[in-house]
Design an enzyme around this catalytic site. Structure first.
Site, PDB file in Angstrom:
ATOM      1  N   HIS A  43      -2.253  11.097   1.027  1.00 46.01           N
ATOM      2  CA  HIS A  43      -2.900  10.554   2.212  1.00 46.01           C
ATOM      3  C   HIS A  43      -1.892  10.284   3.329  1.00 46.01           C
ATOM      4  O   HIS A  43      -0.691  10.109   3.087  1.00 46.01           O
ATOM      5  CB  HIS A  43      -3.661   9.287   1.860  1.00 46.01           C
ATOM      6  CG  HIS A  43      -4.885   9.549   1.045  1.00 46.01           C
ATOM      7  ND1 HIS A  43      -5.856   8.592   0.818  1.00 46.01           N
ATOM      8  CD2 HIS A  43      -5.312  10.667   0.397  1.00 46.01           C
ATOM      9  CE1 HIS A  43      -6.822   9.108   0.074  1.00 46.01           C
ATOM     10  NE2 HIS A  43      -6.504  10.362  -0.197  1.00 46.01           N
TER      11      HIS A  43
ATOM     12  N   GLU B   3      -1.382   7.695   5.249  1.00 43.11           N
ATOM     13  CA  GLU B   3      -0.699   6.398   5.198  1.00 43.11           C
ATOM     14  C   GLU B   3       0.514   6.443   4.287  1.00 43.11           C
ATOM     15  O   GLU B   3       1.589   5.935   4.615  1.00 43.11           O
ATOM     16  CB  GLU B   3      -1.658   5.308   4.710  1.00 43.11           C
ATOM     17  CG  GLU B   3      -2.939   5.192   5.518  1.00 43.11           C
ATOM     18  CD  GLU B   3      -4.065   6.030   4.929  1.00 43.11           C
ATOM     19  OE1 GLU B   3      -3.828   7.221   4.626  1.00 43.11           O
ATOM     20  OE2 GLU B   3      -5.183   5.504   4.774  1.00 43.11           O
TER      21      GLU B   3
ATOM     22  N   CYS C 269      -8.153   3.920   2.033  1.00 44.67           N
ATOM     23  CA  CYS C 269      -8.896   3.706   0.786  1.00 44.67           C
ATOM     24  C   CYS C 269      -8.155   2.687  -0.070  1.00 44.67           C
ATOM     25  O   CYS C 269      -7.069   2.215   0.276  1.00 44.67           O
ATOM     26  CB  CYS C 269      -9.066   5.027   0.042  1.00 44.67           C
ATOM     27  SG  CYS C 269      -7.505   5.699  -0.583  1.00 44.67           S
TER      28      CYS C 269
ATOM     29  N   CYS D 198      -4.535   3.695  -1.169  1.00 49.21           N
ATOM     30  CA  CYS D 198      -3.575   3.553  -0.070  1.00 49.21           C
ATOM     31  C   CYS D 198      -3.323   2.083   0.244  1.00 49.21           C
ATOM     32  O   CYS D 198      -2.204   1.699   0.607  1.00 49.21           O
ATOM     33  CB  CYS D 198      -4.087   4.274   1.165  1.00 49.21           C
ATOM     34  SG  CYS D 198      -4.050   6.077   1.020  1.00 49.21           S
TER      35      CYS D 198
END
Length: 226
Positions: free
Chosen positions: A139, A141, A165, A168
């Site tokens: 992801h 992040e 999410c 993360c």
């Protein structure tokens, strides 16, 4: 030369002179109706845009500059354009307490893992999760935090185009990020607990979470001469 040939040449010459005179008149008329620009502010740019420049004697600053929030969120959006995910492109930008960009990232596969050999599909026709992107993708992040050249993320601010999410959120908490600024939150079914858990974890960890409210509707970037 026969008289007939002389007559044809004379007629052709007259038509040519008349056509030339007409072209000259049109050209002069256009120049009169569109005088050359007298200042830089009146110069036309190739796409039809007008470049508005302040007087060189005006001591005041430019008013339409980006706010810090818009600036960092715009960088997150620009980073998202690097993503090869055909369904959703997410970008993130990690910023220090003093406004220095520490890392940027977007969603994609890990380094060394060919994005031509792994699936980008959201669903599998056979129901096999290994035929989807989810077991493989990193992801935005996470990539932004890992791309900081080993600088500490403690006390820093993370700008992300989409709310993180729960997986993360765990990494954000563990890295020491103090604030998450997101642009949009993914809408999920009520039975999905992924983002509910993310909100709960970030709240319990004392991380400030806020939604970005842009001051500008859009930021246009064109690769042409200034």
């Amino acid at each position: 030369m026969k008289p007939r040939d002389l007559a044809l040449i004379s007629v052709a010459g007259l038509f040519g002179a008349a056509a030339y005179a007409a072209v000259v008149r049109v050209f002069l008329r256009r120049r009169k109706s569109s005088p050359p620009p007298t200042s830089c502010a009146e110069l036309e740019i190739s796409e039809g845009r007008k470049r508005s420049l302040k007087s060189p004697y005006d001591p005041s600053k430019r008013e339409s500059y980006l706010s810090w929030d818009d600036y960092f969120m715009a960088i997150a959006f620009l980073s998202a354009e690097r993503s090869k995910d055909p369904n959703r492109q997410v970008g993130a930008c990690l910023v220090s307490q003093t406004g220095i960009i520490l890392g940027i990232g977007y969603n994609g596969f890990p380094r060394g893992c060919s994005d031509d050999k792994l699936p980008w599909a959201k669903k599998s026709k056979t129901g096999n999760p290994l035929e989807t992107k989810y077991p493989y993708v990193c992801h935005a992040e996470v990539n932004a935090i890992l791309n900081t050249n080993h600088a500490s993320a403690a006390g820093q601010r993370l700008y992300v185009t989409m709310f993180p999410c729960n997986e993360c959120a765990k990494i954000i908490i563990q890295s020491g990020v103090s604030e998450v600024v997101y642009f949009v939150e993914k809408r999920l079914q009520c039975c999905d607990t992924t983002y509910v858990a993310s909100h709960k974890l970030l709240s319990m960890a004392g991380i400030n979470v806020r939604r970005h409210v842009p001051r500008m509707n859009e930021i246009s970037i064109k690769f042409d001469e200034l």
